[in-house]
Motif scaffolding. Structure first.
Motif, PDB file in Angstrom:
ATOM      1  N   LEU A  56      59.123  11.781  30.251  1.00  0.00           N
ATOM      2  CA  LEU A  56      59.605  10.578  29.573  1.00  0.00           C
ATOM      3  C   LEU A  56      60.199  10.964  28.234  1.00  0.00           C
ATOM      4  O   LEU A  56      59.763  11.911  27.595  1.00  0.00           O
ATOM      5  CB  LEU A  56      58.458   9.590  29.350  1.00  0.00           C
ATOM      6  CG  LEU A  56      57.718   9.108  30.597  1.00  0.00           C
ATOM      7  CD1 LEU A  56      56.536   8.246  30.192  1.00  0.00           C
ATOM      8  CD2 LEU A  56      58.639   8.327  31.487  1.00  0.00           C
TER       9      LEU A  56
ATOM     10  N   ASP B  62      54.963   6.195  27.273  1.00  0.00           N
ATOM     11  CA  ASP B  62      56.064   5.765  26.419  1.00  0.00           C
ATOM     12  C   ASP B  62      55.700   4.463  25.715  1.00  0.00           C
ATOM     13  O   ASP B  62      54.609   3.920  25.893  1.00  0.00           O
ATOM     14  CB  ASP B  62      57.375   5.660  27.202  1.00  0.00           C
ATOM     15  CG  ASP B  62      57.380   4.542  28.223  1.00  0.00           C
ATOM     16  OD1 ASP B  62      56.362   3.833  28.356  1.00  0.00           O
ATOM     17  OD2 ASP B  62      58.407   4.368  28.891  1.00  0.00           O
TER      18      ASP B  62
ATOM     19  N   LYS C 224      54.531   2.896  30.046  1.00  0.00           N
ATOM     20  CA  LYS C 224      54.764   3.631  31.297  1.00  0.00           C
ATOM     21  C   LYS C 224      54.041   4.969  31.214  1.00  0.00           C
ATOM     22  O   LYS C 224      54.203   5.707  30.255  1.00  0.00           O
ATOM     23  CB  LYS C 224      56.261   3.827  31.487  1.00  0.00           C
ATOM     24  CG  LYS C 224      56.632   4.512  32.767  1.00  0.00           C
ATOM     25  CD  LYS C 224      58.145   4.627  32.887  1.00  0.00           C
ATOM     26  CE  LYS C 224      58.516   5.419  34.107  1.00  0.00           C
ATOM     27  NZ  LYS C 224      59.962   5.649  34.185  1.00  0.00           N
TER      28      LYS C 224
ATOM     29  N   SER D 143      52.929   8.727  32.898  1.00  0.00           N
ATOM     30  CA  SER D 143      53.371   9.790  33.786  1.00  0.00           C
ATOM     31  C   SER D 143      52.360  10.928  33.698  1.00  0.00           C
ATOM     32  O   SER D 143      51.990  11.344  32.611  1.00  0.00           O
ATOM     33  CB  SER D 143      54.764  10.255  33.365  1.00  0.00           C
ATOM     34  OG  SER D 143      55.183  11.317  34.152  1.00  0.00           O
TER      35      SER D 143
ATOM     36  N   ASP E 220      55.201   9.471  37.922  1.00  0.00           N
ATOM     37  CA  ASP E 220      54.839   8.149  37.404  1.00  0.00           C
ATOM     38  C   ASP E 220      53.601   7.615  38.112  1.00  0.00           C
ATOM     39  O   ASP E 220      53.488   7.676  39.339  1.00  0.00           O
ATOM     40  CB  ASP E 220      55.996   7.169  37.594  1.00  0.00           C
ATOM     41  CG  ASP E 220      57.200   7.517  36.738  1.00  0.00           C
ATOM     42  OD1 ASP E 220      57.012   8.232  35.733  1.00  0.00           O
ATOM     43  OD2 ASP E 220      58.315   7.077  37.058  1.00  0.00           O
TER      44      ASP E 220
ATOM     45  N   SER F 193      50.449   4.328  37.617  1.00  0.00           N
ATOM     46  CA  SER F 193      50.018   3.149  36.875  1.00  0.00           C
ATOM     47  C   SER F 193      48.632   3.439  36.294  1.00  0.00           C
ATOM     48  O   SER F 193      48.007   4.456  36.603  1.00  0.00           O
ATOM     49  CB  SER F 193      49.972   1.929  37.798  1.00  0.00           C
ATOM     50  OG  SER F 193      48.954   2.099  38.770  1.00  0.00           O
TER      51      SER F 193
END
Length: 133
Positions: free
Chosen positions: A44, A67, A71, A73, A78, A80
Motif C-alpha cells: 500500500l 492505510d 485497508k 494488507s 489484502d 479484512s
C-alpha cells in the motif's frame, strides 16, 4: 660474460586460457546475486509517521500494512480485520511482526491489529515509523 641462451625448436606460441577466468567471473556473479538484498516495496502507498527516536530495522518475514482508510494488507495480500487472525495462523508466532501504518490511520485500528497479534501469540511486534528530518 656472455649470457647462455638456448634456442628452443618446436615451441608453440603461448595462448591465453580464458576458461578458468570465465569460471571465476560466473562464481562472483552467482555470489553477488545470492548475497544481494532486494528492497521490498510496500503493498500500500502509506505515509509513515515521524519519530525522533526511530531506529532502522531489518526486513522481517511478516509485515502488516494499514492505510489511512483502514485497508489492511498482510505481506502484500489484502485481508479484512476478520480475516487477519486466520491469515496469521499459517505463521509461527516466533516471527517478529512489523506494523506499517499510515500516519492518518486511527489509533483504534492500530490497537485492534495489536490485539489480534497478541491474541495469536506474537510477542515481538514493531510499529514502523520514518525518521524525523
Amino acid at each position: 660474460m656472455k649470457a647462455n641462451r638456448r634456442v628452443r625448436r618446436g615451441n608453440k606460441p603461448s595462448r591465453l586460457m580464458i576458461t578458468p577466468m570465465i569460471d571465476i567471473v560466473f562464481q562472483l556473479v552467482l555470489y553477488l546475486l545470492v548475497s544481494a538484498t532486494f528492497p521490498t516495496k510496500p503493498a500500500l502507498d502509506i505515509s509513515l509517521a515521524e519519530s525522533s527516536t526511530s531506529k532502522g530495522s531489518e526486513t522481517f518475514e511478516l509485515v502488516v500494512y494499514v492505510d489511512a482508510a483502514g485497508k489492511i494488507s498482510l505481506n502484500g495480500e489484502d485481508v479484512s480485520m476478520e480475516q487477519l487472525v486466520p491469515a496469521l495462523n499459517i505463521f509461527d508466532s516466533r516471527y517478529p511482526v512489523t506494523v506499517e501504518a499510515d500516519e492518518k490511520t486511527t489509533n483504534g485500528t492500530i490497537v485492534k491489529i495489536f490485539d489480534k497479534l497478541a491474541g495469536r501469540g506474537f510477542s515481538e511486534v514493531n510499529l514502523r515509523t520514518r525518521e524525523n528530518d
